[in-house]
Design a protein around this motif. Sequence first.
Motif, PDB file in Angstrom:
ATOM      1  N   SER A  30       0.835  -1.204   0.000  1.00  0.00           N
ATOM      2  CA  SER A  30       0.000   0.000   0.000  1.00  0.00           C
ATOM      3  C   SER A  30       0.869   1.253   0.000  1.00  0.00           C
ATOM      4  O   SER A  30       0.495   2.264  -0.584  1.00  0.00           O
ATOM      5  CB  SER A  30      -0.956  -0.001   1.189  1.00  0.00           C
ATOM      6  N   PRO A  78      -1.854  -2.759  -5.700  1.00  0.00           N
ATOM      7  CA  PRO A  78      -3.098  -3.375  -5.214  1.00  0.00           C
ATOM      8  C   PRO A  78      -2.847  -4.294  -4.016  1.00  0.00           C
ATOM      9  O   PRO A  78      -1.875  -5.047  -3.997  1.00  0.00           O
ATOM     10  CB  PRO A  78      -3.603  -4.188  -6.406  1.00  0.00           C
ATOM     11  N   THR A  84      -5.800  -5.850  -2.300  1.00  0.00           N
ATOM     12  CA  THR A  84      -7.045  -6.557  -1.992  1.00  0.00           C
ATOM     13  C   THR A  84      -6.793  -8.041  -1.716  1.00  0.00           C
ATOM     14  O   THR A  84      -7.293  -8.594  -0.729  1.00  0.00           O
ATOM     15  CB  THR A  84      -8.052  -6.407  -3.149  1.00  0.00           C
ATOM     16  N   TRP A 108      -5.248  -8.494   1.707  1.00  0.00           N
ATOM     17  CA  TRP A 108      -6.223  -8.311   2.780  1.00  0.00           C
ATOM     18  C   TRP A 108      -7.048  -9.585   2.967  1.00  0.00           C
ATOM     19  O   TRP A 108      -7.309 -10.006   4.096  1.00  0.00           O
ATOM     20  CB  TRP A 108      -7.158  -7.134   2.487  1.00  0.00           C
TER      21      TRP A 108
END
Length: 124
Positions: free
Chosen positions: A89, A94, A96, A99
């Motif tokens: 980040s 990216p 996603t 996470w």
Amino acid sequence: MDFLTETTHVHITTWVIGIVLFLVAAFMNRDSKGRKIVHMILRLFYILIIITGLALFIEWSSSDAMQYGLKFLFGLLTIGMMEMVLVRSKKQKPVTLFWVLFAVFLFVTMFFGFKLPVGINFLA
């Protein structure tokens, strides 16, 4: 070193603080000096989590080595995903997938941790 292996209190305290620091760092402005400081403190807590987890692993793994080994592996993967989220980040890449992997690995790690004999039995 009995304080590390008699109960899981020290280990649980370190990973709870680690997760809180991770969430604080993840939602701070990526270019702030405060985020860098929180990230460095979080890295210290990674080491403490691994040391306390390793102490518990060495003490208790003789009862069920495979499950303790899997818990240790998923704990390391959880820490890895935490670091990947923060570093990627910062580079504006990216995150996603990381996470999602963080959430899955955290769930599996906590499931094993609470299921194992030295863990907390919520049903008793």
